[in-house]
Design an enzyme around this catalytic site. Structure first.
Site, PDB file in Angstrom:
ATOM      1  N   HIS A  62       0.861  -1.188   0.000  1.00 13.58           N
ATOM      2  CA  HIS A  62       0.000   0.000   0.000  1.00 13.58           C
ATOM      3  C   HIS A  62       0.890   1.228   0.000  1.00 13.58           C
ATOM      4  O   HIS A  62       1.626   1.466   0.959  1.00 13.58           O
ATOM      5  CB  HIS A  62      -0.911   0.010   1.228  1.00 13.58           C
ATOM      6  CG  HIS A  62      -1.885  -1.135   1.232  1.00 13.58           C
ATOM      7  ND1 HIS A  62      -3.153  -1.046   0.713  1.00 13.58           N
ATOM      8  CD2 HIS A  62      -1.744  -2.422   1.643  1.00 13.58           C
ATOM      9  CE1 HIS A  62      -3.763  -2.219   0.825  1.00 13.58           C
ATOM     10  NE2 HIS A  62      -2.921  -3.076   1.390  1.00 13.58           N
ATOM     11  N   ASP A 305       2.200  -7.106   2.421  1.00 14.84           N
ATOM     12  CA  ASP A 305       1.002  -6.317   2.748  1.00 14.84           C
ATOM     13  C   ASP A 305       1.436  -5.086   3.549  1.00 14.84           C
ATOM     14  O   ASP A 305       0.820  -4.749   4.564  1.00 14.84           O
ATOM     15  CB  ASP A 305      -0.063  -7.133   3.490  1.00 14.84           C
ATOM     16  CG  ASP A 305      -1.428  -6.434   3.460  1.00 14.84           C
ATOM     17  OD1 ASP A 305      -1.534  -5.331   2.880  1.00 14.84           O
ATOM     18  OD2 ASP A 305      -2.398  -6.991   4.008  1.00 14.84           O
TER      19      ASP A 305
HETATM   20  O1  DOR Z   1      -4.158  -5.056   7.556  1.00 14.37           O
HETATM   21  C1  DOR Z   1      -4.528  -4.657   6.470  1.00 14.37           C
HETATM   22  N1  DOR Z   1      -4.384  -3.362   6.109  1.00 14.37           N
HETATM   23  N2  DOR Z   1      -5.104  -5.519   5.626  1.00 14.37           N
HETATM   24  C2  DOR Z   1      -5.679  -5.112   4.485  1.00 14.37           C
HETATM   25  O2  DOR Z   1      -6.168  -5.944   3.759  1.00 14.37           O
HETATM   26  C3  DOR Z   1      -5.745  -3.671   4.139  1.00 14.37           C
HETATM   27  C4  DOR Z   1      -4.639  -2.949   4.769  1.00 14.37           C
HETATM   28  C5  DOR Z   1      -4.764  -1.457   4.696  1.00 14.37           C
HETATM   29  O3  DOR Z   1      -5.091  -0.918   3.640  1.00 14.37           O
HETATM   30  O4  DOR Z   1      -4.459  -0.781   5.695  1.00 14.37           O
HETATM   31 ZN    ZN Z   2      -3.465  -5.129   1.624  1.00 15.42          ZN
END
Ligand code: DOR
Ligand code: ZN
Length: 430
Positions: A62, A305
């Site tokens: 992200h 992630d």
């Molecule tokens: O822990 C997470 N954070 N899992 C996700 O699927 C989305 C992510 C986020 O965008 O903060």
């Molecule tokens: Zn994610």
């Protein structure tokens, strides 16, 4: 510019290679790979005692840009990647606005090629605004080079919309990445349901919240014959469902995160908000199932992630904290410490799951040091001892459950398209 990397141990699963070799890089690509190269070069890098690997690829990151730059942006996120030895990242579309149109795909691609430190692939949204109701312009986004499509952070609850999405993208050969967690079950709690949640008094979510969603996604992949990739699988039941589906020939692949391979829900016992993540950290039987699935090929890729949040957002009571934490600067060190030095996995297996296999799944021109490939390279010192210290991180969302962890193994240099972007932990000027 010619760079000669000498005396390193080249580990490249794409060529079944594990040998002491020299590597000549010219014009941003691998020019020559041989036991001994004695060509003139602008720079000679002595890699004696180091591993030379195809650059690490993280297909689940992200970057938070556009709109959520208090958490991260393209510059800080790609610097974090370079620091961690990661040469390609795929960024998720749950930004503000959501990446659900071609203009946004192009915008992120343009900005990352001019400002970023590593290669950035863009994952577009499946539904408009991640609303789950209307398909996004996936055809247009695919034309502008979106790597895949996902509503990551949300499950596409409507089986009708998800099936339509799978049918639609099959015409242009892209992949759906599913955040497979049943949202109704998920909304009942804040961590994995089990002995730890009962003990510390935090409402839990049963692992079947994940299994149910994964089962639905497998059925859609089987029916539509469209490739569906399941994001961050963390439950024993889900691994087994994917294992069986693969045996039947269903076009399904999956990834596991570094934290689901290495942390249990015991980490949540101190209510540290760094440990609040989706899917939640699970009990030891699930972590063991993740490792077995990684070993037997049920799992195709290891991802971070990387989900940074602003420090003040995480500085709240456990249940109010947003899910996620940064991962790009710790992923390789934690994996080498927990899976390689424990002799559970070979370095070849680890590089396969962190580079070659994700490149193959998403048809990226990466993950290999074959002559002619882009010179995206991670140089690792498998024995370097270091301690996770978030003060030194490049990411903006510094909180990590691995703070203070003693690690063995680290990327000591990162090269993207023939240029060093990190050396000795320091990201180089562009
Ligand atoms: O822990 C997470 N954070 N899992 C996700 O699927 C989305 C992510 C986020 O965008 O903060
Ligand atoms: Zn994610």
């Amino acid at each position: 510019m010619r760079t000669l990397i000498k005396n390193g141990r080249v580990v490249d699963p794409s060529q079944n290679l594990d040998a002491k070799m020299d590597l000549l890089i010219e014009g941003g690509v691998v020019k020559m790979l041989a036991a001994a190269i004695d060509e003139a070069a602008d720079e000679v890098f002595d890699a004696d005692g180091l591993v030379i690997a195809p650059g690490l690829i993280d297909v689940h990151t992200h970057l938070r840009e556009p709109g959520l730059e208090a958490k991260e942006d393209i510059i800080t996120g790609t610097m974090a990647a370079a620091a961690g030895g990661v040469t390609t990242i795929a960024c998720m579309p749950n930004t503000k606005p959501v990446v659900d149109s071609s203009i946004l795909v192009s915008g992120i691609k343009d900005r990352s090629s001019s400002e970023g430190y590593v290669n950035v692939e863009v994952v577009g949204a499946i539904t408009k605004g991640l609303g789950g109701k209307e398909l996004a312009e996936m055809g247009d986004m695919a034309q502008k080079g979106a790597m895949a499509f996902s509503d990551d952070g949300s499950f596409v609850s409507s089986s009708r919309i998800f099936t339509l999405a799978a049918q639609y993208i099959s015409s242009f050969d892209k992949i759906l990445i599913s955040h497979s967690i049943d949202p109704e079950l998920d909304s009942d709690g804040f961590m994995h349901e089990g002995a730890v949640s009962a003990r510390i008094g935090v409402p839990g979510v049963p692992a079947i919240a994940e299994d149910i969603a994964v089962a639905r996604d497998i059925l859609v992949a089987e029916y539509t014959k469209t490739h569906i990739h399941i994001a961050h699988v963390a439950s024993k039941g889900a691994f087994e469902l994917i294992r069986q589906a693969k045996k039947r020939g269903v076009p399904v692949t999956c990834e596991v995160t570094v934290h689901h391979l290495t942390l249990t829900d015991e980490a949540c016992a101190g209510y540290d908000t760094a440990t609040r993540v989706s899917p939640p950290l699970r009990s030891i039987e699930h972590v063991e199932a993740a490792r077995i699935a990684l070993k037997d090929g049920t799992v195709d890729a290891i991802v971070t992630d990387h989900a940074p949040h602003a420090p003040e957002e995480k500085d709240v009571e456990f249940r109010y904290a947003p899910c996620g934490f940064c991962g790009l600067e710790t992923s390789l060190g934690i994996i080498l410490t927990e899976l390689y030095h424990t002799k559970l996995f070979t370095i070849n297996e680890i590089i396969g799951k962190m580079s070659t296999e994700p490149a193959n799944i998403f048809s990226l021109k990466a993950g290999s040091l074959k002559v002619g490939m882009p010179a995206d390279i991670t140089i690792m010192d498998l024995n370097k001892e270091w301690v996770v210290d978030s003060v030194k991180f490049y990411t903006r969302g510094k909180l990590t459950p691995f703070e203070g962890r003693a690690c063995k193994g680290k990327a000591v240099a990162t090269m993207v398209a023939g240029k060093f972007v990190m050396r000795d932990g320091v990201v180089c000027a562009r």
